[in-house]
Enzyme design. Sequence first.
Site, mmCIF file in Angstrom:
data_model
loop_
_atom_site.group_PDB
_atom_site.id
_atom_site.type_symbol
_atom_site.label_atom_id
_atom_site.label_comp_id
_atom_site.label_asym_id
_atom_site.label_seq_id
_atom_site.Cartn_x
_atom_site.Cartn_y
_atom_site.Cartn_z
ATOM 1 N N LYS A 1 20.526 51.417 -18.221
ATOM 2 C CA LYS A 1 19.817 50.499 -17.335
ATOM 3 C C LYS A 1 18.337 50.833 -17.367
ATOM 4 C CE LYS A 1 18.292 50.324 -13.234
ATOM 5 N NZ LYS A 1 17.177 49.363 -13.406
ATOM 6 N N GLU B 1 2.055 62.629 -5.327
ATOM 7 C CA GLU B 1 1.931 61.983 -6.631
ATOM 8 C C GLU B 1 1.315 60.596 -6.458
ATOM 9 O OE1 GLU B 1 4.609 61.682 -10.621
ATOM 10 O OE2 GLU B 1 5.576 61.031 -8.767
ATOM 11 N N GLU C 1 15.053 64.005 -13.886
ATOM 12 C CA GLU C 1 13.668 64.439 -14.056
ATOM 13 C C GLU C 1 12.798 63.489 -13.253
ATOM 14 O OE1 GLU C 1 12.717 67.219 -15.170
ATOM 15 O OE2 GLU C 1 14.710 67.789 -15.889
ATOM 16 N N CYS D 1 4.531 61.079 -15.544
ATOM 17 C CA CYS D 1 4.953 62.138 -14.635
ATOM 18 C C CYS D 1 4.266 63.454 -14.963
ATOM 19 C CB CYS D 1 6.461 62.296 -14.661
ATOM 20 S SG CYS D 1 7.155 62.605 -16.291
#
Length: 483
Positions: free
Chosen positions: A175, A384, A250, A284
Amino acid sequence: MSTDYGNYIDGDWTESASGDTFTVHNPANKNEIVATYQQSASDDANRAVEAAVAAQDEWAATPAPERGRILKRTADALDARKDELTETLTTEEGKTLAEAGGEVQRAIDIFDYYAEKTRDLGGTMKAASAANKQLYTKREPLGTVSLITPWNYPIAIPAWKLAPALAAGNTVVLKPASAAPGVSLKLVKCLEEAGLPAGVVNYVTGSGSDVGGPLTEHGAVDAVSFTGSTAIGTMVAQTATEDLKRVQCEMGGKNPTVVMPSADLDEAVDIVGSGAFGVTGQACTACSRAIVHEDVYDEFVAGIVDYAESLEIGDGTADVDMGPHVTGSELEGTLEYVDIGLEDGATLETGGDRLTGAEYDDGYFVEPTVFSDVRADMRIAQEEVFGPVLAVISVSDFEEAVAVANDVEFGLSASIVTDDLSEGHQFIEDVEAGVAKVNEKTTGLELHVPFGGYKGSSTNTYREQGDAGLDFFSSIKTAYLNY
């Protein structure tokens, strides 16, 4: 003119059960529809899982080198379509053509790598403690695995999950993220062209709640590999492990680059600038904190401001340095953090605004942004941002630099720029990150070594890529043979 694409289930391209669809727009021109995809739901996800389960035994029984030949033909098909894949990636995700081309090449290299690794998928022979006995291990596939991938590396991340999963003999349901699913769809087409049997890989588009949930919860799914935000990844891990599925997540990062007085300042600026503003900061592993020794702080700030202001921003298909954000919501998120930085008292040195006028009005463009006078406890130094926003923090010595680097909930990638070898070695020892670099940017990974994070950046179960990727997607059986 846009193209309509289907799901890929049991070897057939098909509409969603509901017939609902969604459109993907070019982030450089929101009025341009790039393609239309299936808005799938749980029925579609369940059908995909059932197809994968039905194909499992035959695929697992396929000799590993034969599986490898299919992966190699997939790499060749990707290589033949590299220009097309690069353009698709840029028009859906926004990367520059140079960045997109590099990502496509990485996917090619990953399939080449795991194609070769299939020849080494045996076990190990150990010395038994008695005569007339053999003691050895063998590697076996887990079964059916769900792969849930993000939009920011829309072909590289699917590739580094798909290739080891298939090499190890698993069947897959993939997906992709809805913001940029086109290039992974074309990856599946390359697998189909390479002769992958029906049902071995299934591809379903749709929202995380409608599709990702069932793929995580389904009782016939043996493992889940997820890349995305820490908040969603935590929920995926908690749900998947309720019935003891193997899980690998992750997630986010707040990656630092430490700059020490011995560093070449021009080199340091280039390392930090490319790590912070490359791929529009949408990685990331992007550098979002420059932790700079006070002796070179002012000079570094001046240099990184010049770097940011020198970047040409525009449509990724043009010869520019930085493309747009992928969606309007991602752009708004970055602009919100600019406001937060100002409210917390940081100094906005450059950038911070949405670009407007002419080519910019219909796209999601933002200026590369540099904040100075940032304290380590400010939100822009802790949370973040996922955009081209750099927080520059002053420290007085190496020990303080490492302490600041570690003082966040994440631990994905970290680097130091120094000409002092002792500092480089000590940084690798002390930094709390799954990836530690010396005189390199925080972004950029070798495909044959493990990748993963510490703390809130990872479930800290299994690493990705290299042999670690095969470890996640396989089980080890120990055999005792008394003859």
